[in-house]
Design a protein around this motif. Structure first.
Motif, PDB file in Angstrom:
ATOM      1  N   TYR A   2       0.915  -1.113  -0.130  1.00  0.00           N
ATOM      2  CA  TYR A   2      -0.064   0.007   0.101  1.00  0.00           C
ATOM      3  C   TYR A   2       0.824   1.160   0.089  1.00  0.00           C
ATOM      4  O   TYR A   2       1.368   1.521   0.905  1.00  0.00           O
ATOM      5  N   PRO A   3       1.076   1.743  -1.106  1.00  0.00           N
ATOM      6  CA  PRO A   3       2.139   2.883  -1.443  1.00  0.00           C
ATOM      7  C   PRO A   3       1.576   4.077  -0.674  1.00  0.00           C
ATOM      8  O   PRO A   3       2.635   5.094  -0.414  1.00  0.00           O
ATOM      9  N   ARG A   4       0.543   4.387  -0.163  1.00  0.00           N
ATOM     10  CA  ARG A   4       0.098   5.633   0.404  1.00  0.00           C
ATOM     11  C   ARG A   4      -0.407   5.104   1.706  1.00  0.00           C
ATOM     12  O   ARG A   4      -1.260   4.226   2.076  1.00  0.00           O
ATOM     13  N   PHE A   5      -0.020   6.146   2.755  1.00  0.00           N
ATOM     14  CA  PHE A   5      -0.478   5.823   4.130  1.00  0.00           C
ATOM     15  C   PHE A   5      -1.166   7.185   4.838  1.00  0.00           C
ATOM     16  O   PHE A   5      -0.611   8.373   4.609  1.00  0.00           O
ATOM     17  N   TYR A   6      -2.611   7.155   4.961  1.00  0.00           N
ATOM     18  CA  TYR A   6      -3.273   8.448   5.329  1.00  0.00           C
ATOM     19  C   TYR A   6      -3.540   8.446   6.855  1.00  0.00           C
ATOM     20  O   TYR A   6      -3.881   7.284   7.174  1.00  0.00           O
ATOM     21  N   LEU A   7      -3.615   9.705   7.524  1.00  0.00           N
ATOM     22  CA  LEU A   7      -3.999   9.771   8.809  1.00  0.00           C
ATOM     23  C   LEU A   7      -4.860  10.725   8.922  1.00  0.00           C
ATOM     24  O   LEU A   7      -4.672  11.774   8.305  1.00  0.00           O
ATOM     25  N   SER A   8      -6.225  10.255   9.478  1.00  0.00           N
ATOM     26  CA  SER A   8      -7.223  11.349   9.781  1.00  0.00           C
ATOM     27  C   SER A   8      -6.989  11.898  11.300  1.00  0.00           C
ATOM     28  O   SER A   8      -7.120  11.029  12.242  1.00  0.00           O
ATOM     29  N   CYS A   9      -6.647  12.997  11.258  1.00  0.00           N
ATOM     30  CA  CYS A   9      -6.198  13.413  12.436  1.00  0.00           C
ATOM     31  C   CYS A   9      -7.526  14.161  13.392  1.00  0.00           C
ATOM     32  O   CYS A   9      -8.652  14.678  12.836  1.00  0.00           O
ATOM     33  N   PRO A  10      -7.354  14.175  14.707  1.00  0.00           N
ATOM     34  CA  PRO A  10      -8.561  14.705  15.641  1.00  0.00           C
ATOM     35  C   PRO A  10      -8.917  16.264  15.441  1.00  0.00           C
ATOM     36  O   PRO A  10      -9.808  16.656  15.609  1.00  0.00           O
ATOM     37  N   ASP A  11      -7.706  16.887  14.720  1.00  0.00           N
ATOM     38  CA  ASP A  11      -7.733  18.303  14.623  1.00  0.00           C
ATOM     39  C   ASP A  11      -8.361  18.663  13.329  1.00  0.00           C
ATOM     40  O   ASP A  11      -8.518  19.875  12.771  1.00  0.00           O
ATOM     41  N   LYS A  12      -9.146  17.411  12.660  1.00  0.00           N
ATOM     42  CA  LYS A  12      -9.878  17.793  11.248  1.00  0.00           C
ATOM     43  C   LYS A  12      -8.928  17.776   9.933  1.00  0.00           C
ATOM     44  O   LYS A  12      -9.272  17.729   8.954  1.00  0.00           O
ATOM     45  N   GLY A  13      -7.560  17.663  10.323  1.00  0.00           N
ATOM     46  CA  GLY A  13      -6.677  17.554   9.196  1.00  0.00           C
ATOM     47  C   GLY A  13      -6.462  16.273   8.728  1.00  0.00           C
ATOM     48  O   GLY A  13      -6.776  15.113   9.339  1.00  0.00           O
ATOM     49  N   VAL A  14      -5.865  16.054   7.510  1.00  0.00           N
ATOM     50  CA  VAL A  14      -5.462  14.836   7.028  1.00  0.00           C
ATOM     51  C   VAL A  14      -4.080  14.780   6.495  1.00  0.00           C
ATOM     52  O   VAL A  14      -3.779  15.861   5.643  1.00  0.00           O
ATOM     53  N   LEU A  15      -3.320  13.838   6.843  1.00  0.00           N
ATOM     54  CA  LEU A  15      -1.718  13.910   6.342  1.00  0.00           C
ATOM     55  C   LEU A  15      -1.629  12.601   5.502  1.00  0.00           C
ATOM     56  O   LEU A  15      -2.457  11.490   5.341  1.00  0.00           O
ATOM     57  N   SER A  16      -0.889  12.616   4.490  1.00  0.00           N
ATOM     58  CA  SER A  16      -0.225  11.426   3.767  1.00  0.00           C
ATOM     59  C   SER A  16       1.009  11.380   3.692  1.00  0.00           C
ATOM     60  O   SER A  16       1.690  12.260   3.667  1.00  0.00           O
ATOM     61  N   TYR A  17       1.511   9.937   3.709  1.00  0.00           N
ATOM     62  CA  TYR A  17       2.981   9.613   3.594  1.00  0.00           C
ATOM     63  C   TYR A  17       3.081   8.631   2.711  1.00  0.00           C
ATOM     64  O   TYR A  17       2.472   7.654   2.693  1.00  0.00           O
ATOM     65  N   ILE A  18       3.883   9.062   1.776  1.00  0.00           N
ATOM     66  CA  ILE A  18       4.182   8.137   0.498  1.00  0.00           C
ATOM     67  C   ILE A  18       5.666   7.716   0.785  1.00  0.00           C
ATOM     68  O   ILE A  18       6.734   8.615   0.751  1.00  0.00           O
ATOM     69  N   ALA A  19       6.048   6.118   1.205  1.00  0.00           N
ATOM     70  CA  ALA A  19       7.460   5.888   1.311  1.00  0.00           C
ATOM     71  C   ALA A  19       8.120   5.836   0.276  1.00  0.00           C
ATOM     72  O   ALA A  19       7.776   5.498  -0.880  1.00  0.00           O
ATOM     73  N   SER A  20       9.402   6.281   0.226  1.00  0.00           N
ATOM     74  CA  SER A  20      10.240   6.671  -1.000  1.00  0.00           C
ATOM     75  C   SER A  20      11.344   5.437  -1.205  1.00  0.00           C
ATOM     76  O   SER A  20      11.767   5.252  -2.391  1.00  0.00           O
ATOM     77  N   GLY A  21      11.499   4.509  -0.435  1.00  0.00           N
ATOM     78  CA  GLY A  21      12.735   3.440  -0.380  1.00  0.00           C
ATOM     79  C   GLY A  21      14.266   4.081  -0.112  1.00  0.00           C
ATOM     80  O   GLY A  21      15.006   3.600  -0.661  1.00  0.00           O
ATOM     81  N   SER A  22      13.927   5.416   0.216  1.00  0.00           N
ATOM     82  CA  SER A  22      15.463   6.172   0.373  1.00  0.00           C
ATOM     83  C   SER A  22      16.222   5.337   1.415  1.00  0.00           C
ATOM     84  O   SER A  22      15.982   4.605   2.314  1.00  0.00           O
ATOM     85  N   ASP A  23      17.547   5.955   1.362  1.00  0.00           N
ATOM     86  CA  ASP A  23      18.616   5.158   2.383  1.00  0.00           C
ATOM     87  C   ASP A  23      18.250   5.654   3.685  1.00  0.00           C
ATOM     88  O   ASP A  23      18.296   4.878   4.649  1.00  0.00           O
ATOM     89  N   LEU A  24      17.754   7.070   3.933  1.00  0.00           N
ATOM     90  CA  LEU A  24      17.323   7.455   5.152  1.00  0.00           C
ATOM     91  C   LEU A  24      16.269   6.568   5.711  1.00  0.00           C
ATOM     92  O   LEU A  24      16.248   6.267   7.051  1.00  0.00           O
ATOM     93  N   GLU A  25      15.220   6.276   4.905  1.00  0.00           N
ATOM     94  CA  GLU A  25      14.104   5.560   5.455  1.00  0.00           C
ATOM     95  C   GLU A  25      14.640   3.940   5.771  1.00  0.00           C
ATOM     96  O   GLU A  25      14.205   3.708   6.814  1.00  0.00           O
ATOM     97  N   GLN A  26      15.543   3.543   5.076  1.00  0.00           N
ATOM     98  CA  GLN A  26      16.090   2.192   5.350  1.00  0.00           C
ATOM     99  C   GLN A  26      16.889   2.252   6.666  1.00  0.00           C
ATOM    100  O   GLN A  26      16.986   1.346   7.422  1.00  0.00           O
ATOM    101  N   ALA A  27      17.711   3.423   6.898  1.00  0.00           N
ATOM    102  CA  ALA A  27      18.266   3.620   8.102  1.00  0.00           C
ATOM    103  C   ALA A  27      17.483   3.627   9.301  1.00  0.00           C
ATOM    104  O   ALA A  27      17.587   3.362  10.658  1.00  0.00           O
ATOM    105  N   LEU A  28      16.235   4.358   9.237  1.00  0.00           N
ATOM    106  CA  LEU A  28      15.396   4.639  10.202  1.00  0.00           C
ATOM    107  C   LEU A  28      14.557   3.306  10.642  1.00  0.00           C
ATOM    108  O   LEU A  28      13.911   3.133  11.817  1.00  0.00           O
ATOM    109  N   LEU A  29      14.328   2.546   9.724  1.00  0.00           N
ATOM    110  CA  LEU A  29      13.462   1.281   9.758  1.00  0.00           C
ATOM    111  C   LEU A  29      13.730   0.606  10.916  1.00  0.00           C
ATOM    112  O   LEU A  29      12.956   0.071  11.729  1.00  0.00           O
TER     113      LEU A  29
END
Length: 231
Positions: free
Chosen positions: A124-151
């Protein structure tokens, strides 16, 4: 294909639009229970599975779509999975744990969310968050070196034992603003729908705090659209 066939939203022209439709349904419920589902695509149209309630503060996406033997979610036949979404609730904190960024923490992805988004980006390439403050965020993972270091720092080695970053996040030694700064560099983090913490639709970068305080001077994300006519 999934043996589960959840009810779907009307058709939309983007995954973001479908995610906002699901968010609107969740916001109307006004519940302290977490809700979630998936964004599916078919013939260049996007659909949200209707929000399904979880158990308290957790949501099991396997109650919406079935899993393969490899542990991957299976779409409804004829569809592809474009994203997952779930809501956040405001956490009741005792007085001594409240700090200036508590509301920001309520309106951002958890460490486990980010771990799953990075690990299963091929499912699932996109991850959405429905926030209690009425906002919506989206995170699309990139496969970057930083992501792999954080995992490894995001991932629990045992189910009931928080990861390195989770412990720091829960104790307040890792601030939400610090985590957001890292995630902005690691992948594609965007405000899909403005809310209390998020002033405008935009992709968030290293200067995300200043950017969200500025008046909009250019179109940084296309406006949201209504459902496709006739659906």
């Amino acid at each position: 294909a999934s043996v589960l066939t959840p009810a779907l939203s009307p058709a939309y022209i983007s995954a973001d639009d479908a995610a906002v439709y699901a968010h609107t349904l969740i916001a109307a419920i006004k519940s302290d229970v977490v809700y979630g589902g998936f964004i599916l695509a078919k013939h260049n149209r996007y659909y949200a599975t209707l929000p399904q309630s979880g158990s308290g503060l957790s949501f099991d996406p396997a109650s919406v779509l079935s899993l393969s033997e490899e542990g991957l979610f299976l779409p409804i036949e004829g569809y592809t999975i474009e994203g997952m979404y779930h809501s956040n609730t405001t956490i009741d904190r005792v007085a001594w744990t409240v700090h200036s960024e508590s509301e920001l923490q309520d309106s951002f992805f958890s460490i486990q969310d980010l771990s799953l988004a990075i690990r299963y980006r091929h499912n699932y390439p996109r991850f959405y968050l429905s926030c209690p403050d009425k906002g919506v965020l989206s995170y699309i993972a990139s496969g970057s070196d930083l992501e792999q270091a954080l995992l490894p720092l995001f991932t629990r080695t045992r189910p009931q034992h928080p990861s390195t970053f989770e412990r720091a996040y829960d104790l307040g030694s890792l601030m939400p603003s610090h985590l957001i700064g890292l995630i902005c560099l690691a992948g594609d983090l965007s405000v899909v729908l403005p809310g209390g913490q998020w002033s405008r639709r935009s992709k968030l970068g290293p200067d995300w705090k200043l950017d969200q305080q500025r008046e909009q001077t250019e179109v940084v994300k296309q406006p949201l659209c209504e459902k496709v006519f006739g659906n």
